[in-house]
Design an enzyme around this catalytic site. Structure first.
Site, PDB file in Angstrom:
ATOM      1  CD  GLU A  67      -2.775   1.432   0.192  1.00 57.36           C
ATOM      2  OE1 GLU A  67      -3.542   0.343   0.139  1.00 57.36           O
ATOM      3  OE2 GLU A  67      -2.639   2.258  -0.628  1.00 57.36           O
ATOM      4  N   GLY A 125       2.149   7.237  -0.789  1.00 67.36           N
ATOM      5  CA  GLY A 125       2.486   7.455   0.538  1.00 67.36           C
ATOM      6  C   GLY A 125       1.376   6.875   1.314  1.00 67.36           C
ATOM      7  CD  GLU A 146      12.534   7.592  -3.143  1.00 66.55           C
ATOM      8  OE1 GLU A 146      13.078   6.542  -2.920  1.00 66.55           O
ATOM      9  OE2 GLU A 146      11.681   8.072  -2.743  1.00 66.55           O
ATOM     10  CE  LYS A 196       6.098   6.944  -4.897  1.00 58.46           C
ATOM     11  NZ  LYS A 196       6.279   8.445  -4.767  1.00 58.46           N
TER      12      LYS A 196
END
Ligand code: HSE
Length: 403
Positions: free
Chosen positions: A124, A129, A185, A200
């Site tokens: 998830e 996020g 990152e 993503k």
């Protein structure tokens, strides 16, 4: 008692421990039993840390402990994280992760393995996020034929673009702030060059399609070419600049996926998504549009999503929760065939050539700026637009797509 292990005690790992500690009663009640962090695997020691006694350096301690049924992989990367995840799933231990790079690359493989071993691979936190988008696509929206997703999927770039638009902050300054806030990152190139959003989008598109959408095939462009001038032109026209991830399920069965900066109307729902917030606009064939909005990066929102997966795994011990993402490759549609309008900035002395080449468009100028001008094209195929730009040598200074 549900004993869990956490792989990696960085930003998200420490967040997972914090969420379980802070919401201990809530988490345990919902998991059905008390949830306790038994091990935290990291290369480093953490003298003085309240969880110092749980830090270990040997992964086999976790693998060989029969009481560990759920592991959070929040170490990132695709090296050791890949090996550990495989071994854990093979041993029938469920894995919950925020590691989008690993999920994008090996999601189908791990889901297959988890199903065979009657455990779960949950991710998830890997997209958006703290936004519950994965579970929503897999459950609440499962009756839908999802036609498209249009999303802001990277908190760092959205934060940078918001700062640049609002305060005129420069790019470097805004990136530094995003790093200090724990959004970026380790190598922020993954954020600003669009790779993170691309991964993503690959995950989201794969789940929607049910087949593997390869991140390597997604057209990806970062925000490093966006300047203060672009924002000024945008403002004059009632537009904003956002880094979007778009996934369209085409009629012919292919997936059109791209990540790039876009100009969109101030009225568009995604235009109001600022700072670290992410949003995913999903269009379903029955439901129409639905928007998911929330904090797309940061320690606690991301950790909260990981812990939600831990609870889900606890509720499904010994039982695999079906998640359809086959290894078969989804057919990728060619972005250069798509049609849209473009904004470009060009050198002032090329205005006549630009207006002729892109006949049917509109020029704009910024007050007090004489060495360049802006131009909005009519709708064109990407490849046609690119060819026209090329034909004008170095006249074009920058270009941004319009949504
Ligand atoms: N660097 C990522 C972002 C973290 O800025 O969105 C969350 O995946």
């Amino acid at each position: 008692m549900i004993n869990i292990a956490v792989l990696g005690y960085g930003v998200v790992g420490s967040g997972v421990v914090e969420v379980i500690g802070h919401n201990h009663e809530e988490v345990s009640r919902k998991a059905g039993e008390e949830v306790r962090v038994r091990y935290i695997l990291d290369l480093r020691d953490f003298p003085g840390d309240p969880y110092e006694d749980r830090i270990i350096h040997d992964f086999n301690t976790i693998l060989n402990d029969p009481e560990i049924a759920i592991v959070c992989e929040v170490m990132g990367g695709t090296g050791a994280a890949y090996q550990f995840t495989r071994q854990l799933l093979e041993a029938g231990k469920s894995v919950c992760t925020s590691n989008k790079e690993l999920v994008a690359k090996h999601g189908a493989e791990f889901l297959e393995l988890a199903a065979a071993r009657h455990c779960n691979y949950m991710f998830e936190a890997s997209v958006g996020g703290g936004i519950p988008i994965i579970r929503s696509v897999n459950t609440a929206l499962t009756a839908e034929k999802i036609e498209s997703v249009t999303a802001i999927l990277n908190g760092t770039t959205n934060y940078i673009l918001t700062r640049m638009a609002g305060e005129g902050a420069d790019y470097g300054q805004a990136l530094k702030q995003a790093q200090e806030l724990g959004y970026a990152e380790r190598n922020p190139e993954a954020d600003v060059e669009g790779y993170d959003a691309c991964r993503k989008l690959a995950i989201l598109s794969s789940l929607i399609k049910g087949k593997n959408v390869d991140a390597g095939q997604i057209y990806t462009e970062g925000i490093t070419g966006i300047t203060g001038a672009d924002f000024e032109y945008a403002r004059m026209e009632g537009l904003v600049i956002k880094q979007l991830a778009i996934g369209k399920m085409e009629e012919d069965g292919s997936v059109l996926a791209m990540v790039a900066p876009f100009l969109l109307s101030e009225e568009h729902p995604l235009a109001a998504v600022n700072d670290v917030f992410n949003a995913v606009l999903v269009t379903g064939n029955m439901l129409g549009d639905v928007i998911f909005y929330g904090r797309g990066a940061g320690k606690l929102p991301t950790a909260s999503a990981v812990v939600a997966d831990v609870i889900d795994c606890a509720k499904h011990r010994g039982k695999n929760v079906i998640c359809i993402w086959d290894r078969e490759a989804a057919k990728a549609a060619d972005v250069t065939d798509t049609k849209r309008r473009f904004f470009l900035r060009a050198k002032a002395d090329t205005r006549k050539a630009v207006e002729e080449t892109f006949a049917g468009g509109k020029s704009i100028t910024l007050p007090g700026v004489e060495n360049e001008f802006g131009f909005f094209t009519r709708e064109l195929e990407e490849k046609d637009f690119d060819a026209k730009c090329k034909s004008m040598g170095d006249a074009v200074l920058n270009r941004i797509r319009l949504l």
